[in-house]
Write a protein that holds these residues in place. Structure first.
Motif, short mmCIF file in Angstrom:
data_model
loop_
_atom_site.label_atom_id
_atom_site.label_comp_id
_atom_site.label_asym_id
_atom_site.label_seq_id
_atom_site.Cartn_x
_atom_site.Cartn_y
_atom_site.Cartn_z
N PRO A 146 -16.87 -2.76 10.41
CA PRO A 146 -16.52 -2.73 8.98
C PRO A 146 -15.04 -2.43 8.75
O PRO A 146 -14.43 -2.95 7.82
N ILE A 147 -14.49 -1.57 9.62
CA ILE A 147 -13.08 -1.20 9.43
C ILE A 147 -12.17 -2.38 9.76
O ILE A 147 -11.25 -2.70 9.00
N ILE A 148 -12.47 -3.04 10.86
CA ILE A 148 -11.67 -4.22 11.22
C ILE A 148 -11.78 -5.27 10.12
O ILE A 148 -10.81 -5.91 9.74
N ASN A 149 -12.99 -5.39 9.58
CA ASN A 149 -13.22 -6.38 8.53
C ASN A 149 -12.38 -6.11 7.29
O ASN A 149 -11.88 -7.04 6.66
N SER A 165 -9.85 -8.86 5.94
CA SER A 165 -9.97 -9.50 4.62
C SER A 165 -8.74 -9.22 3.76
O SER A 165 -8.41 -9.99 2.88
N VAL A 166 -8.07 -8.10 4.03
CA VAL A 166 -6.89 -7.76 3.23
C VAL A 166 -5.65 -8.46 3.77
O VAL A 166 -4.83 -8.99 3.02
N GLY A 167 -5.52 -8.44 5.08
CA GLY A 167 -4.37 -9.09 5.70
C GLY A 167 -3.11 -8.24 5.63
O GLY A 167 -3.04 -7.28 4.85
N GLU A 189 1.77 -5.33 0.20
CA GLU A 189 1.68 -5.25 -1.27
C GLU A 189 1.32 -3.84 -1.70
O GLU A 189 1.92 -3.28 -2.61
N ALA A 190 0.32 -3.26 -1.01
CA ALA A 190 -0.12 -1.91 -1.35
C ALA A 190 0.99 -0.90 -1.10
O ALA A 190 1.14 0.07 -1.85
N MET A 191 1.80 -1.13 -0.07
CA MET A 191 2.88 -0.20 0.24
C MET A 191 3.93 -0.16 -0.87
O MET A 191 4.64 0.81 -1.04
N LYS A 192 4.01 -1.27 -1.62
CA LYS A 192 5.00 -1.34 -2.70
C LYS A 192 4.48 -0.70 -3.98
O LYS A 192 5.23 -0.53 -4.94
N LEU A 198 -12.15 -5.68 -6.49
CA LEU A 198 -11.83 -5.47 -5.07
C LEU A 198 -10.46 -5.96 -4.69
O LEU A 198 -9.82 -5.43 -3.80
N LYS A 199 -10.01 -7.02 -5.38
CA LYS A 199 -8.77 -7.66 -4.98
C LYS A 199 -7.61 -6.68 -4.94
O LYS A 199 -6.74 -6.75 -4.08
N LYS A 200 -7.59 -5.76 -5.91
CA LYS A 200 -6.50 -4.79 -5.96
C LYS A 200 -6.81 -3.51 -5.21
O LYS A 200 -5.91 -2.81 -4.77
N SER A 201 -8.10 -3.18 -5.12
CA SER A 201 -8.42 -1.88 -4.53
C SER A 201 -8.52 -1.95 -3.02
O SER A 201 -8.15 -1.00 -2.32
N ALA A 202 -9.00 -3.07 -2.47
CA ALA A 202 -9.18 -3.16 -1.02
C ALA A 202 -7.85 -3.00 -0.25
O ALA A 202 -7.82 -2.29 0.76
N PRO A 203 -6.74 -3.63 -0.69
CA PRO A 203 -5.49 -3.43 0.05
C PRO A 203 -5.06 -1.97 0.11
O PRO A 203 -4.58 -1.52 1.16
N ILE A 204 -5.26 -1.23 -0.98
CA ILE A 204 -4.86 0.18 -0.96
C ILE A 204 -5.77 0.95 -0.01
O ILE A 204 -5.30 1.82 0.74
N ALA A 205 -7.05 0.59 -0.03
CA ALA A 205 -7.98 1.24 0.90
C ALA A 205 -7.55 0.96 2.34
O ALA A 205 -7.53 1.86 3.19
N ALA A 206 -7.17 -0.28 2.62
CA ALA A 206 -6.74 -0.65 3.97
C ALA A 206 -5.48 0.11 4.36
O ALA A 206 -5.34 0.58 5.49
#
Lengths: 341, 261
Positions: free
Chosen positions: B23-26, B30-32, B38-41, B227-235
């Motif tokens: 799940p973690i790798i996934n 999925s975020v890439g 993007e999340a870092m910015k 999810l589109k905005k929240s998953a990158p921050i989670a990653a």
């Protein structure tokens, strides 16, 4: 070698048992619903399970989170009930749902307890003066996350019009948060920034994601007053929660004031715009429901006299007959319980 | 093939590793990389992560100050009611998180047993950094106590006696013998405590929704944008935590030589 066989057999048996125990296929009806429907749906579940041999499973969250479980997380439910019917239309149509039944109303009240300061003084005429006072802390849910939150803002804005006092929103909300309001062409536009930029003065305002989460802070006396649905406040009457009702011109309860309400609009950072409307709850059977038959039976229970009585007992007014939009998509068995609009 | 059992164990263990890692790798897949950049910015995401890390750091520090002495006593002494205390310590692990939050609110809220007198002195717990720290500490302290206790238990008490027979005081014996020998357990315990604190959501949001922690921020982004905005921050959060975790684990293996075996 023998030992190994014994161990693997035991292991395999354990694994298979786990699988079957966790994967039992008892017939179930899955409902995702808004937090403010918890008590009436609790009662409906009991009634339904009394009549049918089906396990009703309910997941409770804010209305927006409830819908996102379907649209974003790909979870499956047989019934979705939202505290704002427009969310079903806006977020689920056409991919995840194609009809919506408006089944109950509600109104915003101000709840308080014995611990609330100035509780003996507050009434429907002076509440905004009391909330302004030093040391008073009041709560409402996050308008970005929860309909009760943006409705609370609408109520406070409508109060400016009703009480003819253009300072109310400024002093209660704008001064204590990043939420701004402006008048443009006779309309009041409330701009809600994203959650991380809300800049809440937490000495004055308590905010949580969903309105139900704030009930605990009210009961412990951490906040003095709370904007919440009448039904929820009413359901907590035995745990020492009281409430004042607000004039109908501002409490979003009365459909005949739709023109008054519609003077207030909330703009969100996502681009979403919501106009103030009477509070109407919506319910639907998602298109990918697994157990449509029981979902229909549950809706029949909810829409007939039994359901109506349950809502009344829980301080919420049912819409009789209920109103449905795309009646051609409504299962035939339900059509006699609704009128089209 | 005397060691065939090891092969079977590896197969079963492999399932466990995949179960956790997949799940973690996934999430990352999925975020890439773009998503994480993007999340870092996102300044708000960085702020929320800082709030989380800071509160978790203080929760760990406080747990160390109060938890390690308790762990030592539990490891070394038998006294009536010991098993009761041990069960109490484990309670936060069992209690549902929202219940923990409400229980804390009732004590630390402005009318609570501890919250009310503190408020007289102008200390605010609800909706403050302190509130977040308290909620995190409540749910994560058991990890530190239990790890530290196991560490102390692994040190033979006779070593302390020998030190004392050579003239050391009890304090000196503890600080120069027992603590260095169990430092790795305490360190790993601190790391687990910190990690558990970072991950806490349920208890924290009851007592303090603001300032937003990383989990609260991720949840609010999820509600607003999906999810589109929240998953990158989670990653992104996951990425930082993994880097910190792995590097501290590696650093701590240096202390292995102090271990009993």
């Amino acid at each position: 070698m023998q030992k190994l066989i014994i161990f693997s057999t035991i292991g395999a048996i354990l694994l298979i048992t786990c699988f079957f125990v966790l994967n039992q296929n008892k017939e179930e009806l899955i409902i995702f619903h808004a937090g403010s429907l918890t008590k009436p749906f609790d009662d409906l579940e009991k009634e339904f399970e009394k009549r049918n041999n089906i396990d009703v499973k309910r997941e409770i969250a804010g209305s927006i989170a409830t819908i996102r479980k379907i649209t974003e997380l790909g979870k499956k439910a047989d019934i979705i009930a939202s505290a704002d019917y427009t969310l079903i239309e806006d977020m689920m149509y056409p991919e995840y749902a194609n009809f919506c039944i408006k089944f109950a109303k509600n109104k915003i009240v101000i709840a308080y307890t014995n611990k609330s300061a100035y509780k003996d003084e507050i009434n429907e005429k002076n509440w905004y003066e009391i909330l302004k006072r030093d040391g008073i802390r009041f709560g409402f849910s996050n308008p970005n996350d929860d309909p009760c939150g943006y409705r609370s803002l609408m109520v406070i804005q409508l109060a400016e019009i009703y009480y003819k006092n253009d300072k109310i929103f400024d002093e209660l909300i704008e001064k204590n948060s990043g939420i701004k309001s402006m008048e443009r062409n006779g309309k009041f536009i409330i701009e809600v920034p994203p959650t991380a930029e809300l800049n809440i003065n937490t000495d004055k305002i308590a905010m949580r994601s969903a309105e139900i989460d704030l009930m605990a802070t009210l009961e412990t006396g951490d906040i003095d007053y709370l904007f919440i649905y009448r039904s929820v406040a009413y359901q907590h009457r035995y745990s020492g929660v009281y409430f004042i009702e607000l004039p109908e011109e501002i409490d979003l309860s009365n459909p005949s004031f739709v023109d008054v309400y519609s003077k207030v609009v909330v703009n969100f950072s996502t681009g979403k715009i919501i106009e103030a409307k009477p509070i109407v709850y919506g319910i639907t059977i998602p298109l990918n429901a697994q157990n449509k038959d029981d979902a229909i039976n549950f809706l029949i229970l909810l829409l007939n006299e039994t359901g109506q009585k349950i809502f009344e007992e829980n301080g919420q007014i049912p819409i009789v007959p209920a109103i449905c939009d795309n009646i051609e998509n409504l299962p035939i068995q339900l059509r006699k319980y609704v009128v089209e609009k | 093939m005397k060691e065939r059992i090891l092969i079977y164990m590896s197969i079963l263990g492999g399932v466990a590793v995949i179960f956790i890692a997949l799940p973690i790798i996934n999430v990352f897949a999925s975020v890439g990389i773009d998503g994480i950049i993007e999340a870092m910015k996102d300044k708000n995401a960085i702020n929320a992560i800082i709030v989380s890390f800071e509160a978790a750091f203080f929760a760990t520090l406080l747990s160390l100050i109060f938890g390690v002495p308790l762990a030592y006593i539990l490891a070394r002494k038998d006294f009536p009611g010991k098993s009761l205390i041990e069960s109490i310590i484990d309670l936060p692990v069992i209690i549902p998180h929202t219940v923990a939050g409400i229980a804390l609110l009732m004590i630390f809220g402005s009318n609570g047993l501890i919250g009310a007198p503190l408020e007289e002195f102008g200390v605010k717990i609800v909706d403050s950094m302190l509130g977040i720290t308290i909620a995190m500490m409540f749910v994560s302290m058991p990890f530190l106590i239990n790890y530290a206790r196991e560490g102390f238990e692994a040190v033979d008490p006779r070593l302390e006696y020998i030190a004392m027979s050579l003239g050391a005081t009890k304090t000196k014996a503890i600080f120069s013998i027992t603590l260095p020998l169990s430092i790795r357990s305490i360190f790993v315990g601190s790391l687990m405590t910190w990690a558990r604190a970072i991950s806490e959501f349920g208890a924290v949001v009851v007592i303090a929704y603001f300032p937003l922690t990383a989990p609260s921020y991720i949840y609010s982004q999820y509600l607003q944008y999906g999810l589109k905005k929240s998953a990158p921050i989670a990653a992104f959060l996951l990425f930082i935590c993994i880097v910190i975790f792995i590097s501290l684990r590696i650093a701590s293996t240096r202390w292995k030589r102090y271990d009993k075996d």
